[in-house]
Write a protein that holds these residues in place. Structure first.
Motif, PDB file in Angstrom:
ATOM      1  N   PRO A 142     -38.101 -35.587  40.103  1.00  0.00           N
ATOM      2  CA  PRO A 142     -38.884 -37.121  40.695  1.00  0.00           C
ATOM      3  C   PRO A 142     -38.395 -38.137  40.173  1.00  0.00           C
ATOM      4  CG  PRO A 142     -40.248 -35.190  39.973  1.00  0.00           C
ATOM      5  CD  PRO A 142     -39.073 -34.760  40.012  1.00  0.00           C
ATOM      6  N   GLY A 143     -38.749 -38.850  40.326  1.00  0.00           N
ATOM      7  CA  GLY A 143     -39.125 -40.160  39.664  1.00  0.00           C
ATOM      8  C   GLY A 143     -40.079 -41.034  39.551  1.00  0.00           C
ATOM      9  N   HIS A 144     -40.522 -42.064  38.744  1.00  0.00           N
ATOM     10  CA  HIS A 144     -41.821 -43.582  38.981  1.00  0.00           C
ATOM     11  C   HIS A 144     -43.213 -42.202  38.948  1.00  0.00           C
ATOM     12  CE1 HIS A 144     -38.586 -46.068  40.135  1.00  0.00           C
ATOM     13  NE2 HIS A 144     -38.033 -45.638  40.909  1.00  0.00           N
ATOM     14  N   CYS A 145     -43.079 -41.287  37.960  1.00  0.00           N
ATOM     15  CA  CYS A 145     -44.592 -40.862  37.625  1.00  0.00           C
ATOM     16  C   CYS A 145     -45.250 -41.000  36.443  1.00  0.00           C
ATOM     17  CB  CYS A 145     -43.852 -38.866  37.282  1.00  0.00           C
ATOM     18  SG  CYS A 145     -42.534 -38.412  38.092  1.00  0.00           S
ATOM     19  N   LEU A 146     -46.793 -40.838  37.162  1.00  0.00           N
ATOM     20  CA  LEU A 146     -47.464 -41.796  36.592  1.00  0.00           C
ATOM     21  C   LEU A 146     -48.952 -40.716  36.783  1.00  0.00           C
ATOM     22  CD1 LEU A 146     -50.215 -44.207  37.520  1.00  0.00           C
ATOM     23  CD2 LEU A 146     -51.590 -42.500  38.085  1.00  0.00           C
ATOM     24  N   VAL A 147     -49.933 -40.370  35.222  1.00  0.00           N
ATOM     25  CA  VAL A 147     -50.712 -39.288  35.556  1.00  0.00           C
ATOM     26  C   VAL A 147     -52.275 -40.124  34.835  1.00  0.00           C
ATOM     27  CG1 VAL A 147     -51.505 -37.757  33.578  1.00  0.00           C
ATOM     28  CG2 VAL A 147     -49.077 -37.521  34.356  1.00  0.00           C
ATOM     29  N   SER A 171     -56.338 -32.410  30.831  1.00  0.00           N
ATOM     30  CA  SER A 171     -55.603 -31.404  31.789  1.00  0.00           C
ATOM     31  C   SER A 171     -55.957 -30.613  33.499  1.00  0.00           C
ATOM     32  CB  SER A 171     -56.252 -29.277  30.870  1.00  0.00           C
ATOM     33  OG  SER A 171     -55.654 -30.035  29.831  1.00  0.00           O
ATOM     34  N   GLY A 172     -55.796 -30.335  34.306  1.00  0.00           N
ATOM     35  CA  GLY A 172     -56.284 -30.002  35.229  1.00  0.00           C
ATOM     36  C   GLY A 172     -55.371 -31.193  35.641  1.00  0.00           C
ATOM     37  N   GLY A 173     -55.264 -33.104  35.863  1.00  0.00           N
ATOM     38  CA  GLY A 173     -55.014 -33.849  36.612  1.00  0.00           C
ATOM     39  C   GLY A 173     -53.271 -33.575  37.448  1.00  0.00           C
ATOM     40  N   PRO A 174     -53.521 -34.548  38.281  1.00  0.00           N
ATOM     41  CA  PRO A 174     -52.086 -34.417  38.699  1.00  0.00           C
ATOM     42  C   PRO A 174     -50.885 -35.505  38.380  1.00  0.00           C
ATOM     43  CG  PRO A 174     -53.044 -35.950  39.708  1.00  0.00           C
ATOM     44  CD  PRO A 174     -54.028 -35.660  38.458  1.00  0.00           C
ATOM     45  N   LEU A 175     -49.495 -34.837  38.120  1.00  0.00           N
ATOM     46  CA  LEU A 175     -49.073 -35.345  38.269  1.00  0.00           C
ATOM     47  C   LEU A 175     -48.302 -36.210  39.319  1.00  0.00           C
ATOM     48  CD1 LEU A 175     -46.193 -36.501  35.932  1.00  0.00           C
ATOM     49  CD2 LEU A 175     -45.175 -34.389  37.133  1.00  0.00           C
ATOM     50  N   VAL A 176     -48.487 -37.009  39.854  1.00  0.00           N
ATOM     51  CA  VAL A 176     -47.992 -37.769  40.794  1.00  0.00           C
ATOM     52  C   VAL A 176     -47.058 -38.605  40.804  1.00  0.00           C
ATOM     53  CG1 VAL A 176     -48.791 -39.659  42.525  1.00  0.00           C
ATOM     54  CG2 VAL A 176     -50.251 -38.264  41.135  1.00  0.00           C
ATOM     55  N   ASN A 187     -43.547 -41.649  45.804  1.00  0.00           N
ATOM     56  CA  ASN A 187     -44.350 -41.325  47.026  1.00  0.00           C
ATOM     57  C   ASN A 187     -46.251 -41.374  47.149  1.00  0.00           C
ATOM     58  OD1 ASN A 187     -42.481 -42.748  49.066  1.00  0.00           O
ATOM     59  ND2 ASN A 187     -41.608 -40.860  48.975  1.00  0.00           N
ATOM     60  N   ALA A 188     -45.814 -41.451  46.087  1.00  0.00           N
ATOM     61  CA  ALA A 188     -47.910 -40.273  45.941  1.00  0.00           C
ATOM     62  C   ALA A 188     -47.769 -39.538  46.353  1.00  0.00           C
ATOM     63  CB  ALA A 188     -48.789 -41.893  46.894  1.00  0.00           C
ATOM     64  N   LEU A 189     -46.997 -38.808  45.563  1.00  0.00           N
ATOM     65  CA  LEU A 189     -47.543 -37.183  46.229  1.00  0.00           C
ATOM     66  C   LEU A 189     -47.784 -36.961  44.518  1.00  0.00           C
ATOM     67  CD1 LEU A 189     -44.311 -36.578  48.801  1.00  0.00           C
ATOM     68  CD2 LEU A 189     -46.187 -36.993  49.107  1.00  0.00           C
ATOM     69  N   ALA A 190     -48.485 -35.340  44.622  1.00  0.00           N
ATOM     70  CA  ALA A 190     -48.143 -34.795  43.384  1.00  0.00           C
ATOM     71  C   ALA A 190     -47.398 -33.735  43.586  1.00  0.00           C
ATOM     72  CB  ALA A 190     -50.213 -33.759  42.887  1.00  0.00           C
ATOM     73  N   PHE A 191     -47.212 -34.034  42.163  1.00  0.00           N
ATOM     74  CA  PHE A 191     -45.544 -32.787  42.040  1.00  0.00           C
ATOM     75  C   PHE A 191     -45.837 -32.184  40.759  1.00  0.00           C
ATOM     76  CE2 PHE A 191     -43.290 -35.960  44.144  1.00  0.00           C
ATOM     77  CZ  PHE A 191     -42.301 -35.638  44.660  1.00  0.00           C
ATOM     78  N   GLY A 192     -46.837 -31.929  40.047  1.00  0.00           N
ATOM     79  CA  GLY A 192     -46.961 -31.529  38.823  1.00  0.00           C
ATOM     80  C   GLY A 192     -48.905 -31.475  38.284  1.00  0.00           C
ATOM     81  N   ILE A 193     -48.840 -30.504  37.677  1.00  0.00           N
ATOM     82  CA  ILE A 193     -50.590 -30.840  37.628  1.00  0.00           C
ATOM     83  C   ILE A 193     -50.335 -30.925  35.690  1.00  0.00           C
ATOM     84  CG2 ILE A 193     -52.310 -28.781  36.714  1.00  0.00           C
ATOM     85  CD1 ILE A 193     -51.272 -27.667  39.714  1.00  0.00           C
ATOM     86  N   VAL A 194     -51.179 -30.913  34.939  1.00  0.00           N
ATOM     87  CA  VAL A 194     -51.256 -31.181  33.222  1.00  0.00           C
ATOM     88  C   VAL A 194     -51.692 -30.204  33.261  1.00  0.00           C
ATOM     89  CG1 VAL A 194     -52.399 -32.613  31.557  1.00  0.00           C
ATOM     90  CG2 VAL A 194     -51.470 -33.842  33.665  1.00  0.00           C
ATOM     91  N   SER A 195     -50.771 -29.452  31.821  1.00  0.00           N
ATOM     92  CA  SER A 195     -51.154 -27.891  31.633  1.00  0.00           C
ATOM     93  C   SER A 195     -50.698 -28.342  30.102  1.00  0.00           C
ATOM     94  CB  SER A 195     -49.788 -27.355  32.059  1.00  0.00           C
ATOM     95  OG  SER A 195     -50.258 -26.404  31.035  1.00  0.00           O
ATOM     96  N   PHE A 196     -49.845 -28.549  28.928  1.00  0.00           N
ATOM     97  CA  PHE A 196     -49.977 -28.378  27.679  1.00  0.00           C
ATOM     98  C   PHE A 196     -49.987 -30.203  27.038  1.00  0.00           C
ATOM     99  CE2 PHE A 196     -45.807 -26.459  28.863  1.00  0.00           C
ATOM    100  CZ  PHE A 196     -45.776 -27.151  27.880  1.00  0.00           C
ATOM    101  N   ALA A 197     -49.943 -30.214  25.930  1.00  0.00           N
ATOM    102  CA  ALA A 197     -49.363 -31.498  25.316  1.00  0.00           C
ATOM    103  C   ALA A 197     -49.161 -30.801  23.771  1.00  0.00           C
ATOM    104  CB  ALA A 197     -50.516 -32.295  24.406  1.00  0.00           C
ATOM    105  N   ALA A 198     -48.259 -30.721  22.853  1.00  0.00           N
ATOM    106  CA  ALA A 198     -47.882 -30.190  21.329  1.00  0.00           C
ATOM    107  C   ALA A 198     -46.822 -31.206  21.305  1.00  0.00           C
ATOM    108  CB  ALA A 198     -47.202 -28.450  22.049  1.00  0.00           C
TER     109      ALA A 198
END
Length: 234
Positions: A139-144, A193-198, A201-212
């Motif tokens: 997916p493109g045009h993603c926002l956290v 953590s736990g927020g959506p990867l949007v 079309n403003a859909l939730a594709f993912g969940i913020v999980s980790f950063a390394a």
């Protein structure tokens, strides 16, 4: 670009032996109440108050990351500046972390929370739709977005909701482990953590999980649709 699991585990368990929640580094303050699906989760863990993010799926269910599990939760809805308080504060009746959540390797990092009472939808409180299976392309045009700290020198939460655009990368290991990944100096790291990867079309594709280091992982929601539906129905 992928970080070996052994290094990843060292990085994300560096604080009190727990996964480091993510924070927005870079980005900007969100337009107030432009993300009405966002939930600020107050989590009580061994008598300490901690925070994660989540997002509304319906009037009575919130989605978040399984590593945000706690002894009890309050879901704060209709928040932009948390110093001004939420429009709604609802306790969580029951938590449903994925049964195969692997804390050591941060796999299957997804959880549903059943609210004790239904949320009242308004201009500032609304659910978000989940993405379907989609095609093979990313997916493109993603926002956290989230309330995590935006200063690498401080651990304090941002008082206001912040957001940042991210670009997903093609990575075989990410895909095999049911993740979307992004990279770069800016992105989620400690508090989001736990927020959506949007995305599209403003859909939730993912969940913020980790950063390394400069790799960011998001649980791929479409790979868990059967599990999500079974929890919601039962």
């Amino acid at each position: 670009m992928w970080i070996p699991k052994t290094l990843l585990v060292i990085l994300i368990f560096a604080l009190h032996g727990q996964v480091l929640p993510a924070r927005i580094y870079g980005g900007q303050e969100a337009v107030p109440y432009s993300r009405p699906y966002m939930v600020l989760l107050e989590r009580r863990v061994r008598n300490q108050m901690k925070y994660c993010d989540g997002f509304l799926l319906s009037e009575d269910f919130v989605m978040t990351a399984a590593h945000c599990k706690a002894d009890s939760y309050n879901a704060l809805l209709g928040v932009h500046n948390f110093n001004k308080g939420p429009e709604q504060n609802i306790s969580v009746k029951q938590a449903f972390p994925h049964q195969d959540f692997d804390q050591n390797h941060v796999l299957n990092d997804i959880m549903l929370l059943k609210l004790s009472t239904k949320a009242s939808f308004s201009g500032h409180v609304k659910a978000i739709r989940l993405a379907g299976a989609g095609g093979s392309s990313l997916p493109g045009h993603c926002l956290v977005s989230g309330w995590g700290s935006y200063n690498r020198e401080r651990e304090n939460l941002s008082p206001t909701l912040r957001e940042i655009n991210v670009t997903l990368i093609e990575d075989t290991e990410c895909a095999e482990e049911h993740l979307y990944c992004s990279s770069g100096e800016k992105g989620p790291a400690c508090g989001d953590s736990g927020g959506p990867l949007v995305c599209e079309n403003a859909l939730a594709f993912g969940i913020v999980s980790f950063a390394a280091k400069e790799i960011y992982g998001f649980t791929k929601i479409s790979d868990y649709k059967a599990w999500i539906n079974s929890v919601l129905k039962n």
